[in-house]
Design a protein around this motif. Sequence first.
Motif, PDB file in Angstrom:
ATOM      1  N   ILE A   2       0.843  -1.192   0.000  1.00  0.00           N
ATOM      2  CA  ILE A   2       0.000   0.000   0.000  1.00  0.00           C
ATOM      3  C   ILE A   2       0.880   1.244   0.000  1.00  0.00           C
ATOM      4  O   ILE A   2       1.755   1.402   0.861  1.00  0.00           O
ATOM      5  CB  ILE A   2      -0.923   0.028   1.231  1.00  0.00           C
ATOM      6  CG1 ILE A   2      -1.877  -1.172   1.218  1.00  0.00           C
ATOM      7  CG2 ILE A   2      -1.706   1.343   1.275  1.00  0.00           C
ATOM      8  CD1 ILE A   2      -2.692  -1.303   2.483  1.00  0.00           C
ATOM      9  N   ILE A   3       0.651   2.115  -0.975  1.00  0.00           N
ATOM     10  CA  ILE A   3       1.334   3.411  -1.027  1.00  0.00           C
ATOM     11  C   ILE A   3       0.311   4.487  -0.704  1.00  0.00           C
ATOM     12  O   ILE A   3      -0.749   4.559  -1.329  1.00  0.00           O
ATOM     13  CB  ILE A   3       1.962   3.660  -2.412  1.00  0.00           C
ATOM     14  CG1 ILE A   3       3.055   2.615  -2.694  1.00  0.00           C
ATOM     15  CG2 ILE A   3       2.538   5.078  -2.493  1.00  0.00           C
ATOM     16  CD1 ILE A   3       3.720   2.762  -4.043  1.00  0.00           C
ATOM     17  N   ALA A  21      -0.558  10.245 -12.585  1.00  0.00           N
ATOM     18  CA  ALA A  21       0.632   9.562 -12.075  1.00  0.00           C
ATOM     19  C   ALA A  21       0.246   8.361 -11.216  1.00  0.00           C
ATOM     20  O   ALA A  21       0.931   7.331 -11.218  1.00  0.00           O
ATOM     21  CB  ALA A  21       1.482  10.534 -11.265  1.00  0.00           C
ATOM     22  N   VAL A  22      -0.859   8.488 -10.474  1.00  0.00           N
ATOM     23  CA  VAL A  22      -1.351   7.373  -9.664  1.00  0.00           C
ATOM     24  C   VAL A  22      -1.691   6.185 -10.564  1.00  0.00           C
ATOM     25  O   VAL A  22      -1.401   5.026 -10.232  1.00  0.00           O
ATOM     26  CB  VAL A  22      -2.590   7.806  -8.845  1.00  0.00           C
ATOM     27  CG1 VAL A  22      -3.311   6.595  -8.260  1.00  0.00           C
ATOM     28  CG2 VAL A  22      -2.168   8.754  -7.732  1.00  0.00           C
ATOM     29  N   LYS A  23      -2.298   6.463 -11.714  1.00  0.00           N
ATOM     30  CA  LYS A  23      -2.651   5.390 -12.653  1.00  0.00           C
ATOM     31  C   LYS A  23      -1.409   4.621 -13.091  1.00  0.00           C
ATOM     32  O   LYS A  23      -1.422   3.383 -13.176  1.00  0.00           O
ATOM     33  CB  LYS A  23      -3.360   5.996 -13.863  1.00  0.00           C
ATOM     34  CG  LYS A  23      -3.952   4.979 -14.813  1.00  0.00           C
ATOM     35  CD  LYS A  23      -4.783   5.661 -15.893  1.00  0.00           C
ATOM     36  CE  LYS A  23      -5.442   4.633 -16.805  1.00  0.00           C
ATOM     37  NZ  LYS A  23      -6.281   5.296 -17.847  1.00  0.00           N
ATOM     38  N   THR A  24      -0.327   5.346 -13.352  1.00  0.00           N
ATOM     39  CA  THR A  24       0.936   4.696 -13.719  1.00  0.00           C
ATOM     40  C   THR A  24       1.452   3.855 -12.565  1.00  0.00           C
ATOM     41  O   THR A  24       1.891   2.709 -12.751  1.00  0.00           O
ATOM     42  CB  THR A  24       1.991   5.749 -14.103  1.00  0.00           C
ATOM     43  OG1 THR A  24       1.536   6.492 -15.228  1.00  0.00           O
ATOM     44  CG2 THR A  24       3.326   5.096 -14.432  1.00  0.00           C
ATOM     45  N   LEU A  25       1.401   4.399 -11.359  1.00  0.00           N
ATOM     46  CA  LEU A  25       1.899   3.691 -10.178  1.00  0.00           C
ATOM     47  C   LEU A  25       1.129   2.399  -9.949  1.00  0.00           C
ATOM     48  O   LEU A  25       1.715   1.352  -9.647  1.00  0.00           O
ATOM     49  CB  LEU A  25       1.790   4.605  -8.959  1.00  0.00           C
ATOM     50  CG  LEU A  25       2.540   4.206  -7.692  1.00  0.00           C
ATOM     51  CD1 LEU A  25       4.022   4.041  -7.963  1.00  0.00           C
ATOM     52  CD2 LEU A  25       2.322   5.258  -6.610  1.00  0.00           C
ATOM     53  N   ILE A  26      -0.177   2.446 -10.111  1.00  0.00           N
ATOM     54  CA  ILE A  26      -1.004   1.253  -9.909  1.00  0.00           C
ATOM     55  C   ILE A  26      -0.668   0.170 -10.932  1.00  0.00           C
ATOM     56  O   ILE A  26      -0.746  -1.031 -10.643  1.00  0.00           O
ATOM     57  CB  ILE A  26      -2.498   1.637  -9.968  1.00  0.00           C
ATOM     58  CG1 ILE A  26      -2.868   2.441  -8.717  1.00  0.00           C
ATOM     59  CG2 ILE A  26      -3.383   0.404 -10.078  1.00  0.00           C
ATOM     60  CD1 ILE A  26      -4.264   3.017  -8.736  1.00  0.00           C
ATOM     61  N   LYS A  29       1.562  -2.812 -10.034  1.00  0.00           N
ATOM     62  CA  LYS A  29       1.055  -3.845  -9.118  1.00  0.00           C
ATOM     63  C   LYS A  29       1.099  -3.417  -7.654  1.00  0.00           C
ATOM     64  O   LYS A  29       1.418  -4.217  -6.771  1.00  0.00           O
ATOM     65  CB  LYS A  29       1.827  -5.159  -9.301  1.00  0.00           C
ATOM     66  CG  LYS A  29       1.798  -5.712 -10.711  1.00  0.00           C
ATOM     67  CD  LYS A  29       2.628  -6.970 -10.836  1.00  0.00           C
ATOM     68  CE  LYS A  29       2.636  -7.481 -12.266  1.00  0.00           C
ATOM     69  NZ  LYS A  29       3.515  -8.697 -12.410  1.00  0.00           N
ATOM     70  N   VAL A  30       0.792  -2.152  -7.402  1.00  0.00           N
ATOM     71  CA  VAL A  30       0.696  -1.682  -6.026  1.00  0.00           C
ATOM     72  C   VAL A  30      -0.714  -1.125  -5.801  1.00  0.00           C
ATOM     73  O   VAL A  30      -1.435  -0.823  -6.749  1.00  0.00           O
ATOM     74  CB  VAL A  30       1.741  -0.584  -5.698  1.00  0.00           C
ATOM     75  CG1 VAL A  30       3.146  -1.091  -5.911  1.00  0.00           C
ATOM     76  CG2 VAL A  30       1.491   0.684  -6.519  1.00  0.00           C
ATOM     77  N   THR A  31      -1.081  -1.000  -4.528  1.00  0.00           N
ATOM     78  CA  THR A  31      -2.343  -0.387  -4.141  1.00  0.00           C
ATOM     79  C   THR A  31      -2.067   1.035  -3.678  1.00  0.00           C
ATOM     80  O   THR A  31      -1.109   1.270  -2.934  1.00  0.00           O
ATOM     81  CB  THR A  31      -3.005  -1.184  -2.996  1.00  0.00           C
ATOM     82  OG1 THR A  31      -3.280  -2.515  -3.455  1.00  0.00           O
ATOM     83  CG2 THR A  31      -4.304  -0.527  -2.552  1.00  0.00           C
ATOM     84  N   VAL A  32      -2.882   1.977  -4.116  1.00  0.00           N
ATOM     85  CA  VAL A  32      -2.662   3.382  -3.744  1.00  0.00           C
ATOM     86  C   VAL A  32      -3.857   3.894  -2.956  1.00  0.00           C
ATOM     87  O   VAL A  32      -5.005   3.803  -3.420  1.00  0.00           O
ATOM     88  CB  VAL A  32      -2.427   4.266  -4.990  1.00  0.00           C
ATOM     89  CG1 VAL A  32      -2.277   5.729  -4.570  1.00  0.00           C
ATOM     90  CG2 VAL A  32      -1.191   3.800  -5.749  1.00  0.00           C
ATOM     91  N   LYS A  55      -7.881   4.377  -3.960  1.00  0.00           N
ATOM     92  CA  LYS A  55      -8.951   4.323  -2.963  1.00  0.00           C
ATOM     93  C   LYS A  55      -8.786   5.509  -2.022  1.00  0.00           C
ATOM     94  O   LYS A  55      -7.666   5.872  -1.664  1.00  0.00           O
ATOM     95  CB  LYS A  55      -8.883   3.011  -2.192  1.00  0.00           C
ATOM     96  CG  LYS A  55      -9.091   1.783  -3.073  1.00  0.00           C
ATOM     97  CD  LYS A  55      -8.958   0.491  -2.291  1.00  0.00           C
ATOM     98  CE  LYS A  55      -9.151  -0.717  -3.216  1.00  0.00           C
ATOM     99  NZ  LYS A  55      -8.996  -2.008  -2.482  1.00  0.00           N
ATOM    100  N   ILE A  56      -9.898   6.107  -1.629  1.00  0.00           N
ATOM    101  CA  ILE A  56      -9.875   7.262  -0.743  1.00  0.00           C
ATOM    102  C   ILE A  56      -9.986   6.790   0.707  1.00  0.00           C
ATOM    103  O   ILE A  56     -10.907   6.032   1.053  1.00  0.00           O
ATOM    104  CB  ILE A  56     -11.022   8.240  -1.070  1.00  0.00           C
ATOM    105  CG1 ILE A  56     -10.959   8.663  -2.544  1.00  0.00           C
ATOM    106  CG2 ILE A  56     -10.944   9.462  -0.156  1.00  0.00           C
ATOM    107  CD1 ILE A  56      -9.678   9.362  -2.965  1.00  0.00           C
TER     108      ILE A  56
END
Length: 374
Positions: A2-3, A21-26, A29-32, A55-56
């Motif tokens: 989880i980031i 940028a979050v879309k790229t990070l996800i 294979k990580v959860t944001v 996720k908020i």
Amino acid sequence: MIIGILKEPGDESRVALLPEAVKTLISWKVTVWVEKDAGSRAFADDELYIESGAKIHNREEILQQADMILGIQPLEEKEISKMKSDAVLFGQLNALYNPSLTQYLINNNRTAFSMELVPRTTRAQAMDVLSSMATVSGYKAVLMAADLLPRFFPMFMTAAGSITPARVLILGAGVAGLQAIATAKRLGATVFAFDVRQAAKEEVLSLGAKFVDVEGAKEDKGAGGYAVEQTEEYLQKQKDTIHEHAMKADVIITTAQIPGRKAPLLVEERTVRAMKPGSVIIDLAASSGGNCALSQPESTVDINGVRIVGVGNLAAKMPQDASKMYGKNYLNFLKLIIKDGEIHLNFEDDIVTGTCVCHKGKPVSPRIIQIQNN
């Protein structure tokens, strides 16, 4: 893994990562998890983050459960204490200037990365948040000056006669200074620029500005492109030269800083008092001591009609593009340490080592180790 991305405190309007940028990070294979309204001041609402796959969550949940926390401004110690013991903290922690926070991280066996410590090397350019934010600051400083100046920047030919262009003096030709030069030139001003580094002369001239030369400067190729401290004889010659140019200037923008030290004094009180009423000084180094003797951090001072604006975080005045640039720097760095959705810290990589304040309480960055040993 989880980031977590937190909402920045106070007047800070940037966010560590925008939804794109979050879309790229996800995709790695990580959860944001994103704190509610984290991007609102950068014009990125929660729905955009949800659409990107994030996720908020509330702040407490992120602090307590995230494996990695990304931010810009440093967290307070009481919030760091809520993080998981093995969680990794990222931000612009000002590790060299904030020894109490650095010591807290070490004493509490934390792992933390401070993005302003990214080495000034060719390979690390794409991760250099200081250069990215300096670009924003240099641009915005000129716009602030143009707004305050009681006359035009460009030359005009009018029915009432010709208007001569404003004369702008830029002190320091690093990233912020060069951006200020380019912006002032685009607005039509006549631009002069000074820097102690002779290597900056060619860049200044290429942008159409005139270089203010002061002979006898000491340079250090190992200083990572920054200026170094000078002899008293040179400093006096420098101040005299700047004084002569300042008396003719309509605008002065100062950008000179030395990492880990007080900003060099370039504009003396006698110089300010000799300037034309209506002139403007924008001091980008005000928060680290100031390049102008009379500047005050985050304040505007009026001296006989000369307005001195002491600014610090100008990047927060342009949160949308500043956040986009910051986020891109983050992604380029995180590529080095995220493999198959997990954290892999390779301390044989000079960028990873140079940026890491401490790992499980042990100082890692050579610059932090040096401070700890002194």
